[in-house]
Scaffold this motif. Structure first.
Motif, short mmCIF file in Angstrom:
data_model
loop_
_atom_site.label_atom_id
_atom_site.label_comp_id
_atom_site.label_asym_id
_atom_site.label_seq_id
_atom_site.Cartn_x
_atom_site.Cartn_y
_atom_site.Cartn_z
N PHE A 128 -9.08 -4.48 -1.67
CA PHE A 128 -7.67 -4.07 -1.63
C PHE A 128 -7.32 -3.27 -2.88
CE2 PHE A 128 -3.21 -5.10 -2.74
CZ PHE A 128 -2.58 -4.60 -1.62
N THR A 129 -7.76 -3.78 -4.04
CA THR A 129 -7.48 -3.08 -5.30
C THR A 129 -8.09 -1.68 -5.28
OG1 THR A 129 -7.62 -5.21 -6.38
CG2 THR A 129 -7.59 -3.30 -7.80
N ASN A 142 0.88 1.05 -11.47
CA ASN A 142 1.47 0.16 -10.47
C ASN A 142 0.41 -0.35 -9.52
OD1 ASN A 142 3.97 0.48 -11.52
ND2 ASN A 142 4.84 1.61 -9.80
N SER A 143 -0.45 0.56 -9.03
CA SER A 143 -1.49 0.17 -8.08
C SER A 143 -2.39 -0.89 -8.69
CB SER A 143 -2.36 1.37 -7.69
OG SER A 143 -1.57 2.39 -7.18
N PHE A 144 -2.78 -0.65 -9.94
CA PHE A 144 -3.72 -1.57 -10.59
C PHE A 144 -3.10 -2.96 -10.75
CE2 PHE A 144 -5.59 -3.42 -14.46
CZ PHE A 144 -6.90 -3.51 -14.03
N VAL A 195 0.83 -1.20 0.00
CA VAL A 195 0.00 0.00 0.00
C VAL A 195 0.87 1.25 0.00
CG1 VAL A 195 -1.61 1.35 1.37
CG2 VAL A 195 -1.97 -1.09 1.10
N LEU A 196 1.95 1.22 0.78
CA LEU A 196 2.80 2.41 0.85
C LEU A 196 3.82 2.44 -0.28
CD1 LEU A 196 3.36 2.42 4.70
CD2 LEU A 196 1.99 4.02 3.39
N ALA A 197 4.26 1.25 -0.72
CA ALA A 197 5.44 1.24 -1.60
C ALA A 197 5.12 1.38 -3.08
CB ALA A 197 6.24 -0.03 -1.36
N LEU A 225 -5.32 5.42 -3.49
CA LEU A 225 -4.04 6.06 -3.15
C LEU A 225 -3.27 6.40 -4.43
CD1 LEU A 225 -4.33 4.47 -0.18
CD2 LEU A 225 -1.94 5.09 -0.12
N GLY A 226 -3.29 5.46 -5.37
CA GLY A 226 -2.55 5.68 -6.62
C GLY A 226 -3.05 6.90 -7.37
N VAL A 227 -4.39 7.05 -7.46
CA VAL A 227 -4.96 8.19 -8.18
C VAL A 227 -4.55 9.50 -7.50
CG1 VAL A 227 -7.13 9.36 -8.69
CG2 VAL A 227 -6.89 6.94 -9.17
#
Lengths: 225, 253
Positions: free
Chosen positions: A161-162, A60-62, A51-53, A168-170
């Motif tokens: 989770f996704t 990347n998040s997706f 989540v943080l990294a 966070l990614g957005v």
């Protein structure tokens, strides 16, 4: 019969620490609870390493979310299917073995689909093995529920989770690089807020999101009471 | 024979394990809830799961390998296109020690070199893989050297973990990239030393042909690129010029 003998002590232990995990209402509830009520990131606060990294870009998040969901679902099927054969002394070792196998499968699959995604995620794909959401669901749910319920639970947790890491990614990519999935959205005059794509930004964004969600939940339960 | 024994008495484990475990063990303990453990069963469970896992992994590996190799080839060709835009065909070499030899597929870790040829068969340049320590982790680059002008004509970062927004500009900053459009690494008459190693200077100061205009805010990463180029050039340029005639031939013999 052997099933109940194997389950009782562990089930009692889990029920005393985490209530509400084993519910009787069946598939749909198992699926829905992961999305919001027991969201693995925002409520259970598990699996903080990815989540943080890796939430510095939407892509990347997706990819991380999809890979984790795949591993969750496949290991839920395996753990649930083999739950009556596995001696309880070696169950954690077996779960880790199953999880590591599917993580490696996901690793090869990502390499085969997109080399650039694999390059930007790097070691974090292999680190899905130690993501505690997966071992947590295997131990707390799949090891004492049928295959169908376990799949629903794993799917719910995976999508939850996704959803969380995409959020966070957005936020991080749009503020930190002025783009979404690599496409610029703010025009050329935007001065990127670089801290957002650095590790510190991950803590800030996650902190504010947790604050907001907890405030919302507190207010809602206050209204009910 | 061992099955009735194992669920009447709990101390028959040695017996169970001494018989052929593949047949006896999966059934026996399932009938014996009083004794769910037993090291034979644990070993067998882990062994079976391990075996299934390894079969699955081998299958996945074989199934994905062609796709992965195809992806790597596409990536390599895109990188080569970027540093040697005029080249349409290539020969592949490896740097072994201080010499370069045609790549016959028997090498694994030696740096790769690619001689790129234009349509008319003339050599545009040699693309060289190099790497070195950056600010965070190792930076891998590929750069192109043109023997005709004795200069570097292109550079691309293949892999880096430099700080996003600062150090990673070595890969995407147009100003920094333009340093490598024609960067002089001319040799003296004996062709055994560079005229002067590449130098990193502050952004905005006047450039000489062998100087690299650094990125402000990312001095360490800019310096890392300069150092990678210098240490690679020291070996590679000698090797290239020693084999220039061979290199100019559009096929490996």
């Amino acid at each position: 019969m052997s099933n109940s003998a194997h389950n009782t002590p562990a089930a009692a232990r889990a029920a005393s620490t985490i209530p509400d995990l084993v519910n009787e209402k069946g598939g749909m509830d198992d699926f829905l609870k992961g999305l919001w009520k027991e969201n693995p990131v925002f409520v259970q606060v598990l699996g903080m390493c990815p989540v943080l990294a890796v939430t510095n870009t939407v892509t990347n998040s997706f990819v991380m979310g999809v890979a984790t969901t795949f591993v969750l679902v496949m290991s839920a099927i395996m753990v649930s299917a083999t739950r009556s054969f596995i001696p309880k002394q070696v169950r954690i070792a077996t779960y880790i073995l199953i999880i590591a196998t599917f993580v490696t499968v996901a690793d090869y699959a990502i390499k085969a689909v997109s080399l650039s995604a694999h390059r930007s995620l790097g070691a974090f794909i292999s680190l899905i093995v130690v993501n505690c959401i997966i071992l947590g669901r295997a131990e707390a749910f799949s090891s004492r529920n049928g295959i169908k319920d376990s799949v629903m639970d794993a799917l719910g947790m995976g999508i939850g989770f996704t959803f969380a890491i995409l959020m966070l990614g957005v936020i991080r990519e749009s503020l930190g690089s002025g783009s979404l999935a690599g496409i610029p959205i703010f025009g050329s005059n935007y001065e990127p807020w670089v801290i957002m794509v650095l590790p510190g930004g991950a803590f800030f964004v996650l902190g504010f999101l947790l604050l907001g969600i907890n405030a919302m939940n507190t207010r809602r339960s206050g209204v009910k009471n | 024979m061992s099955t009735p024994a194992s669920h009447t008495a709990p101390n028959t484990e040695p017996k169970t394990s001494s018989t052929t475990p593949t047949n006896a063990a999966p059934n026996a303990p399932a009938n014996a809830p009083a004794n769910p453990g037993g090291s034979a069963k644990m070993i067998l469970t882990l062994g079976t799961v391990g075996l299934i896992s390894s079969i699955l992994l081998v299958m996945t590996y074989n199934w994905t390998l062609p796709y992965i190799e195809a992806n790597q080839l596409v990536y390599l060709e895109a990188s080569l296109k970027e540093v040697l835009p005029e080249a349409t065909s290539r020969t592949e070499w490896r740097l072994v020690g201080e010499d370069m030899v045609p790549d016959d597929g028997s090498f694994t870790i030696e740096p790769r070199l690619f001689a790129g040829f234009r349509d008319d068969g003339s050599l545009q340049g040699v693309a060289i893989e190099a790497q070195g320590q950056g600010y965070a982790d190792v930076i891998k680059i590929i750069y192109a050297y043109a023997p005709d002008c004795a200069c570097i004509i292109g550079m691309k970062v293949l892999e880096s973990r430099e700080t996003p927004g600062l150090g990673d500009k070595i890969g995407n900053d147009e100003n920094f990239k333009s340093n490598f459009d024609e960067l002089d690494v001319r040799w003296n008459d004996e062709r055994n030393a560079t005229e002067g190693p590449l130098e990193l200077i502050k952004q905005g100061t006047n450039l000489s042909a062998w100087q690299i205009d650094g990125i402000s805010g990312a001095t360490i990463s800019s310096k890392a690129i300069t150092d990678i180029l210098n240490s690679s050039n020291e070996v590679v340029l000698k090797a290239i010029h020693a084999r220039l005639d061979q290199l100019r031939a559009p096929t490996n013999e």
